[in-house]
Design a protein around this motif. Structure first.
Motif, PDB file in Angstrom:
ATOM      1  N   ASP A 154     -20.408  -2.910 -91.979  1.00 59.49           N
ATOM      2  CA  ASP A 154     -19.416  -3.372 -91.019  1.00 59.49           C
ATOM      3  C   ASP A 154     -19.020  -4.816 -91.318  1.00 59.49           C
ATOM      4  O   ASP A 154     -19.852  -5.632 -91.734  1.00 59.49           O
ATOM      5  N   SER A 186     -18.472  -7.162 -89.333  1.00 59.33           N
ATOM      6  CA  SER A 186     -19.136  -8.111 -88.432  1.00 59.33           C
ATOM      7  C   SER A 186     -20.617  -8.265 -88.738  1.00 59.33           C
ATOM      8  O   SER A 186     -21.296  -9.078 -88.102  1.00 59.33           O
ATOM      9  N   ARG A 228     -21.096 -14.902 -84.588  1.00 58.01           N
ATOM     10  CA  ARG A 228     -19.680 -14.639 -84.330  1.00 58.01           C
ATOM     11  C   ARG A 228     -19.520 -13.701 -83.133  1.00 58.01           C
ATOM     12  O   ARG A 228     -18.581 -12.906 -83.058  1.00 58.01           O
ATOM     13  N   ALA A 229     -20.491 -13.792 -82.213  1.00 58.87           N
ATOM     14  CA  ALA A 229     -20.405 -13.103 -80.916  1.00 58.87           C
ATOM     15  C   ALA A 229     -20.446 -11.582 -81.016  1.00 58.87           C
ATOM     16  O   ALA A 229     -19.801 -10.885 -80.222  1.00 58.87           O
ATOM     17  N   HIS A 230     -21.220 -11.064 -81.954  1.00 63.19           N
ATOM     18  CA  HIS A 230     -21.482  -9.627 -82.006  1.00 63.19           C
ATOM     19  C   HIS A 230     -22.975  -9.379 -81.785  1.00 63.19           C
ATOM     20  O   HIS A 230     -23.811 -10.099 -82.344  1.00 63.19           O
ATOM     21  N   TYR A 245     -25.936  -6.465 -82.055  1.00 64.07           N
ATOM     22  CA  TYR A 245     -26.370  -5.174 -82.594  1.00 64.07           C
ATOM     23  C   TYR A 245     -27.677  -4.769 -81.923  1.00 64.07           C
ATOM     24  O   TYR A 245     -28.491  -5.623 -81.553  1.00 64.07           O
ATOM     25  N   ARG A 302     -23.226  -1.465 -81.294  1.00 62.62           N
ATOM     26  CA  ARG A 302     -22.749  -2.819 -81.552  1.00 62.62           C
ATOM     27  C   ARG A 302     -21.716  -3.149 -80.496  1.00 62.62           C
ATOM     28  O   ARG A 302     -20.910  -2.294 -80.104  1.00 62.62           O
ATOM     29  N   HIS A 348     -18.921  -6.371 -79.142  1.00 59.03           N
ATOM     30  CA  HIS A 348     -18.269  -7.668 -79.312  1.00 59.03           C
ATOM     31  C   HIS A 348     -18.323  -8.365 -77.958  1.00 59.03           C
ATOM     32  O   HIS A 348     -17.708  -7.905 -76.996  1.00 59.03           O
ATOM     33  N   LYS A 354     -17.841 -10.710 -74.730  1.00 62.77           N
ATOM     34  CA  LYS A 354     -16.617 -11.144 -74.068  1.00 62.77           C
ATOM     35  C   LYS A 354     -16.838 -12.435 -73.295  1.00 62.77           C
ATOM     36  O   LYS A 354     -17.987 -12.807 -72.983  1.00 62.77           O
ATOM     37  N   PRO A 406     -12.573 -10.537 -75.724  1.00 59.34           N
ATOM     38  CA  PRO A 406     -13.557 -10.689 -76.816  1.00 59.34           C
ATOM     39  C   PRO A 406     -13.518 -12.096 -77.398  1.00 59.34           C
ATOM     40  O   PRO A 406     -12.450 -12.665 -77.615  1.00 59.34           O
ATOM     41  N   GLY A 426     -16.848 -18.896 -79.751  1.00 58.19           N
ATOM     42  CA  GLY A 426     -17.649 -17.706 -80.035  1.00 58.19           C
ATOM     43  C   GLY A 426     -18.834 -17.942 -80.933  1.00 58.19           C
ATOM     44  O   GLY A 426     -19.352 -17.002 -81.544  1.00 58.19           O
ATOM     45  N   ASP A 484     -21.682  -4.638 -73.072  1.00 57.39           N
ATOM     46  CA  ASP A 484     -20.233  -4.469 -72.972  1.00 57.39           C
ATOM     47  C   ASP A 484     -19.642  -5.144 -71.742  1.00 57.39           C
ATOM     48  O   ASP A 484     -18.429  -5.055 -71.518  1.00 57.39           O
TER      49      ASP A 484
END
Length: 297
Positions: free
Chosen positions: A41, A43, A65-67, A69, A89, A91, A93, A99, A106, A136
């Motif tokens: 991926d 990200s 980078r604000a992801h 997993y 995963r 992203h 907010k 996001p 971020g 989420d």
């Protein structure tokens, strides 16, 4: 000498040393294993925060980078990581449900998950802590942290840990190489101070966690240019009067591992285990590594 008697005498010797004012033998770490993790991926990479489940079978890993997993971990009979299985995963907010972009707003660095399952993330750039009821969810709007020496661009609240509902945050830098790291606490949307941690020149605070033994573990990094990264782990007891009984458990050689930034401390059934994750900076010349050690007192 029977094993039971030998153990009893060993424990008695430690108690006598403490009673006499002589420090007990320091703890040390034994290397368990190193696993290189890869993903397809866009990200994937830049991991700066890590949480391992209490039994070592699950993980949450945060990128800068604000992801976020998460998934499961396959281990062999010796407890060595053999596979990291991604189950999801997200992203992250902002408080408006948008996001977060990479960069100033971020730049997610620290990760802590409370006993209630809420996810806490510290950011640098726009220095703040965000709370997510789930991965989420929209971020809860919280009181920003006070400015302390060392909190500049790209050196904000890097290390984050939680104990009994109170967050403990340490900035990456202090006001100078001879100045201690401040410990900020956050609870019920209020910020306070919990003392200071001694700083040694060059070492920067990048990760933290509370172990099942109640000790505070701090991961530090030293970047030595073309020689690469070195890492260090200290533990200490956080008291009302500040840190006590500090121990340096591990100091790695430059290039021994990649850029270790995230730390999670848990019990593997044999002892306390430290799991660290490396930030590859999204560069092909670096790698995402998970490095594990077991504490031996």
């Amino acid at each position: 000498m029977p094993i039971r008697r030998r153990r009893a005498l060993g424990a008695l010797s430690v108690l006598l040393l403490i009673a006499a004012g002589t420090p007990a033998p320091a703890a040390s770490l034994d290397h368990v294993g190193t696993f290189v993790w890869s993903g397809d991926d866009d990200s994937f990479g830049g991991f700066s925060g890590l949480e391992i489940s209490p039994d070592g079978s699950g993980f949450h890993a945060l990128t800068d980078r604000a992801h976020l997993y998460w998934g499961s971990i396959d281990r062999d009979s010796q407890g060595v990581i053999r596979a990291m299985n991604i189950a999801g995963r997200a992203h992250l907010k902002d408080s408006k449900g948008i996001p977060l972009p990479p960069g100033y707003t971020g730049d997610s660095e620290g990760l802590a998950i409370g006993d209630d399952g809420r996810i806490w993330v510290s950011f640098e750039g726009l220095d703040r802590i965000a709370r997510y009821d789930d991965a989420d969810a929209t971020a809860a709007a919280l009181l920003p942290p006070p400015k302390v020496p060392g909190m500049w661009i790209n050196s904000g609240l890097e290390a984050l840990a939680i104990r009994d509902g109170t967050l403990y945050a340490v900035p990456e830098r202090s006001g100078g190489e001879d100045q201690p790291f401040p410990i900020l606490t956050f609870r019920d949307n209020r910020w306070n101070r919990a003392g200071e941690i001694r700083r040694d020149p060059r070492w920067l605070a990048v990760g933290a966690d509370f172990g099942p033994d109640g000790w505070f573990y701090l991961l530090e990094r030293d970047f030595q240019g073309i020689l690469g990264f070195a890492a260090r782990v200290r533990r200490m007891q956080l008291t009302d009067d500040g840190p006590r009984n500090e121990e340096i458990l591990l100091t790695t050689r430059p290039l021994q591992y990649d850029n270790l930034e995230g730390l999670s401390v848990w019990h593997d059934g044999q002892g306390i285990r430290l799991t660290m994750i490396a930030d590859d900076n999204f560069l092909f010349v670096q790698r995402t590594e998970l490095v594990e050690y077991r504490l031996r007192d």
